[in-house]
Design a protein around this motif. Structure first.
Motif, PDB file in Angstrom:
ATOM      1  N   GLN A 122       5.461   9.770   9.550  1.00  0.00           N
ATOM      2  CA  GLN A 122       4.925  10.126   8.228  1.00  0.00           C
ATOM      3  C   GLN A 122       4.724   8.902   7.337  1.00  0.00           C
ATOM      4  OE1 GLN A 122       4.033  13.581   7.018  1.00  0.00           O
ATOM      5  NE2 GLN A 122       3.809  13.360   9.244  1.00  0.00           N
ATOM      6  N   SER A 164      -5.215   7.936   6.614  1.00  0.00           N
ATOM      7  CA  SER A 164      -3.817   8.299   6.818  1.00  0.00           C
ATOM      8  C   SER A 164      -3.714   9.355   7.911  1.00  0.00           C
ATOM      9  CB  SER A 164      -3.251   8.851   5.506  1.00  0.00           C
ATOM     10  OG  SER A 164      -2.131   9.667   5.743  1.00  0.00           O
ATOM     11  N   ASP A 190       2.087   7.015   5.313  1.00  0.00           N
ATOM     12  CA  ASP A 190       0.791   7.366   4.730  1.00  0.00           C
ATOM     13  C   ASP A 190      -0.087   6.128   4.593  1.00  0.00           C
ATOM     14  OD1 ASP A 190      -0.763   9.442   3.998  1.00  0.00           O
ATOM     15  OD2 ASP A 190       0.124   9.756   2.025  1.00  0.00           O
ATOM     16  N   LEU A 191      -0.285   5.437   5.695  1.00  0.00           N
ATOM     17  CA  LEU A 191      -1.066   4.197   5.711  1.00  0.00           C
ATOM     18  C   LEU A 191      -2.483   4.493   6.175  1.00  0.00           C
ATOM     19  CD1 LEU A 191      -0.704   1.041   5.447  1.00  0.00           C
ATOM     20  CD2 LEU A 191      -0.376   1.042   7.923  1.00  0.00           C
ATOM     21  N   ASP A 192      -3.462   3.884   5.537  1.00  0.00           N
ATOM     22  CA  ASP A 192      -4.852   4.057   5.949  1.00  0.00           C
ATOM     23  C   ASP A 192      -5.066   3.242   7.223  1.00  0.00           C
ATOM     24  OD1 ASP A 192      -7.692   3.759   6.310  1.00  0.00           O
ATOM     25  OD2 ASP A 192      -7.967   4.359   4.223  1.00  0.00           O
ATOM     26  N   LEU A 204       2.804   6.365  12.937  1.00  0.00           N
ATOM     27  CA  LEU A 204       2.201   6.759  11.665  1.00  0.00           C
ATOM     28  C   LEU A 204       2.275   8.261  11.443  1.00  0.00           C
ATOM     29  CD1 LEU A 204      -0.958   4.462  11.494  1.00  0.00           C
ATOM     30  CD2 LEU A 204       1.244   4.151  10.358  1.00  0.00           C
ATOM     31  N   GLU A 205       2.006   9.040  12.498  1.00  0.00           N
ATOM     32  CA  GLU A 205       1.997  10.496  12.346  1.00  0.00           C
ATOM     33  C   GLU A 205       3.415  11.067  12.337  1.00  0.00           C
ATOM     34  OE1 GLU A 205       1.327  14.656  12.419  1.00  0.00           O
ATOM     35  OE2 GLU A 205       0.472  12.922  11.433  1.00  0.00           O
ATOM     36  N   GLN A 252       0.821  -1.207   0.000  1.00  0.00           N
ATOM     37  CA  GLN A 252       0.000   0.000   0.000  1.00  0.00           C
ATOM     38  C   GLN A 252       0.857   1.261   0.000  1.00  0.00           C
ATOM     39  OE1 GLN A 252      -2.550  -0.445   3.414  1.00  0.00           O
ATOM     40  NE2 GLN A 252      -3.850  -1.985   2.443  1.00  0.00           N
ATOM     41  N   LEU A 253       2.019   1.190   0.620  1.00  0.00           N
ATOM     42  CA  LEU A 253       2.899   2.355   0.716  1.00  0.00           C
ATOM     43  C   LEU A 253       3.897   2.437  -0.435  1.00  0.00           C
ATOM     44  CD1 LEU A 253       3.646   2.201   4.546  1.00  0.00           C
ATOM     45  CD2 LEU A 253       2.247   3.904   3.378  1.00  0.00           C
ATOM     46  N   ASP A 261      -2.405  12.725   6.721  1.00  0.00           N
ATOM     47  CA  ASP A 261      -3.516  13.416   6.066  1.00  0.00           C
ATOM     48  C   ASP A 261      -4.487  13.960   7.107  1.00  0.00           C
ATOM     49  OD1 ASP A 261      -5.191  14.017   3.620  1.00  0.00           O
ATOM     50  OD2 ASP A 261      -6.575  12.724   4.724  1.00  0.00           O
TER      51      ASP A 261
END
Length: 701
Positions: free
Chosen positions: A495, A559, A497-499, A491-492, A378-379, A562
């Motif tokens: 960085q 994400s 960008d995984l849902d 994740l944050e 996915q990434l 996002d």
């Protein structure tokens, strides 16, 4: 009214060092809360704690409560007196209850009627009468997981209690708490002070213990003394101490009269991994290792004796004799473990149960590997190293070193992977898979490590939730709150960008069948992770609010980078003057659409027909929306959400005019449905970024 100092000290056998600080802080907080409930004003409050005592000193505590006036409501007048106005039994009983005549009673008129009442002055109780219950209640409420009883005493506490001090206004408070009668004598150091010490006044408590009892009762003062002593001892060795805040806290909790002792060990042991030596000295012995300016360990350590020995060399020799076999054991594990390649231990993981109902450690490793592969795809990453690390990452749990030092899991795996010839990226990911281990800990540095850490934590979360063992109250035996916050941070801050929403679903889908409703599990786990997200984001920036967080979360969350961009954009939007009007319009729009759907007026094929836009205001709004949609699409695609919201803010005038001039719910069903379609389009424009109907704008520009 006047006040005087109050002191309470509970003397015990040695208290558990790892919870001493927590017990001290809670004891103070509970005493303060109890005094507040009893309406006893006071001044500054100070807490004390050492291995054998918990104490609280309250300055200027009032001697008694203030008198208070209370009005008691009696029976209705209609019931209390007959038709001739003569008192009946309810009236005489109410007067007798308060020991007064009928003439002393008053009457109160309310909307419900007229009632008898009696206003009395209630004398305040003395502090001496109130303090025993306050102290006892505070001790009962201390967060003690397991209480114990001793002797023939029915009282229960974390450790047997041997003495109790309760002084107020230089006088002993008459009380028996935990089966011990209160007095004014305390005890000093177990070895340095063989006599009881009489406390003349509460304010002399700390100085008496330090000067005559060889006890530094103030926890913070004792800790500072230890930090200074360890630092000075390390300076003498031309090094720096290696020790965490937790280690300093624990050593402080183990000593009443700390005295630094410097020791050494065979420098041949320095060939062991640094983490092994540190774990041996700190976790097993509560010693402070010493490092040079480059961070390399020296063959030395610093320990804190709880006694001022006349023969310090013997104390030093004793500590060195203890360290030697500990390091020898570590060296044996290091040598023996490396004789077996790490990956070959994988088959044995099949025989180790991970968690009842969730398979073996091998099963967990395969689930994590599958998640890593999925996430890497996915990434757009080459996830080969991370997948390999997932497959063999738990193998170090079967080594002798990790068996002796569980806190080195992952760390030793990285060493053994390197020694077994695994790729450097694989070894690094294995070493980073458990990060962050605690609040404020470092995050994985490599992308493979981040990917593996997220997958491992999500598998743990999903598995425990599927097994029906999610945290309840303060209980979290599997550390799921820490795991969820770790996922959010990686994740944050990393960085990635995984849902996250889809990642949670994937992790749940990998779990063994247990009969659980997987959609219910998803909803529960998504809410659980969402709570950690909210705590994280609101703590990261004081401008972020619950409103702005919910506005983004209810629109969409996938994400986290996002999500963060949307949250910042909504926070900025909330300060615009037009935000007030547009938020209200979005709320109104949402309500109209909701009511229309509830009335079953929604048509699946409802589409906007421009030919039915009969009113000037709706035509103007339609064209403004068309232009705005064209402008914001590339902004949203580029995640320039703040610019997109500022462009949507330009819709304020046509939106206000629409709601001012247009009747949406008209009797003409075709026109009504067309206007509903127009509003649905307006709502979709905003929902592409956030649910603006959820916000409360803060100010205007």
């Amino acid at each position: 009214m006047s006040g005087a100092d109050f002191l309470v000290e509970v003397g015990t056998e040695e208290l558990p060092p790892k919870v001493l600080c927590e017990l001290m802080e809670n004891f103070q907080a509970l005493i303060v809360a109890g005094l507040g409930d009893a309406n006893l004003p006071h001044g500054e409050v100070q807490s004390f704690a050492s291995p054998r005592r918990l104490a609280v000193l309250v300055s200027d505590l009032e001697l008694r409560q203030e008198d208070r006036v209370e009005t008691q409501k009696g029976p209705p007048v209609a019931i209390a007196f007959d038709a001739d106005g003569k008192p009946k039994k309810p009236a005489t009983a109410f007067a007798a209850k308060w020991g007064v005549t009928l003439a002393a009673l008053s009457r109160e008129k309310t909307a419900a009627g007229e009632w008898l009442s009696y206003t009395a002055t209630v004398a305040g109780l003395s502090a001496a009468e109130l303090l025993p219950a306050i102290v006892e209640k505070s001790l009962d409420k201390l967060p003690v997981p397991r209480r114990m009883r001793w002797g023939a005493n029915d009282a229960a506490f974390v450790r047997p209690v041997h003495w109790l001090v309760m002084l107020h206004n230089d006088e002993v408070v008459p009380a028996t708490v935990l089966g011990i009668k209160a007095g004014r004598t305390t005890r000093g150091h177990r070895f340095h002070c063989g006599k009881s010490l009489t406390i003349a006044a509460p304010a002399t408590y700390a100085s008496l213990l330090e000067n005559e009892g060889y006890v530094v009762a103030d926890f913070a003062r004792r800790r500072a003394r230890i930090v200074s002593a360890v630092g000075n001892a390390a300076d003498a060795l031309q090094g720096k101490p290696v020790g965490s805040d937790a280690l300093y806290d624990e050593v402080t909790a183990l000593t009443e009269w700390p005295v630094p002792i410097t020791g050494s060990f065979d420098k041949a042991f320095l060939t062991l991994p640094r983490e092994v030596i540190v774990a041996t000295l700190t976790n097993h012995q509560r010693y402070f290792p010493v490092a040079d300016d480059t961070g390399a360990l020296l063959p030395a350590f610093i320990t804190l004796a709880n006694i001022e020995s006349r023969e310090p060399d013997k104390v030093r020799d004793g500590n060195e004799r203890v360290v030697q076999p500990r390091l020898q054991d570590a060296a044996f594990f290091w040598k023996t473990d490396r004789q077996t390649p790490l990956a070959t231990r994988g088959e044995a993981l099949k025989d180790v149960v991970y968690q009842k109902g969730l398979g073996s450690l091998h099963d967990k490793s395969m689930r994590v590997a599958a998640l890593v592969t999925l996430f890497a795809k996915q990434l757009g990453m080459d996830g080969e190293a991370a997948t390999r690390a997932a497959v063999i990452g738990k193998c170090d749990l079967l080594t002798g070193m990790v068996g002796e030092f569980p806190e080195l899991q992952g760390i030793m795996g990285a060493y053994y992977a390197t020694d077994s010839g695994e790729d450097a990226a694989v070894a690094q990911a294995i070493g980073e898979q458990y990060l962050p281990r605690f609040a404020g800990d470092i995050l994985p540095h490599s992308r493979d490590g981040k990917l593996l850490a997220v997958a491992d934590k999500l598998d743990t979360l999903a598995g425990i939730f599927v097994a029906g063992k999610k945290p309840s109250g303060n209980r979290d035996p599997f550390g799921l709150r820490r795991a969820a916050l770790g996922v959010v941070r990686i994740l944050e801050e990393g960085q990635l960008d995984l849902d996250l929403s889809e990642a949670i679903r994937a992790a749940i889908g990998q779990q063994p069948a247990t009969g659980a409703d997987l959609e219910e599990v998803y909803e529960a786990l998504a809410e659980f992770v969402g709570e950690r997200m909210k705590s994280y984001f609101l703590g990261a920036d004081p401008r972020f609010s619950s409103d702005s967080f919910e506005a983004v979360r209810l629109s969409r969350w996938g994400s986290l980078p996002d999500f963060s961009s949307r949250l910042a954009a909504v926070t900025s939007f909330m300060t615009l003057e037009s935000a007030v009007s547009l938020a209200a319009a979005n709320k109104r729009t949402a309500n109209i659409l909701r009511q229309a759907d509830a009335a079953e007026e929604r048509e699946e094929t409802r589409e906007l027909d421009t030919a039915l836009l009969a009113d000037d205001a709706e035509r103007v709004l339609y064209h403004a929306m068309q232009a705005a949609e064209k402008d914001i699409k590339p902004l949203i695609d580029a995640r320039r959400y703040e610019e997109a919201l500022r462009r949507l803010a330009e819709l304020r005038t046509p939106v206000d005019a629409f709601f001012e001039d247009v009747m949406v719910m008209t009797d003409d069903s075709a026109v009504r449905n067309n206007r509903l379609a127009l509003l649905a389009g307006l709502r979709r424009l905003f929902l592409g970024i956030a649910d603006i109907s959820r916000i409360s704008p803060v100010s205007g520009d």
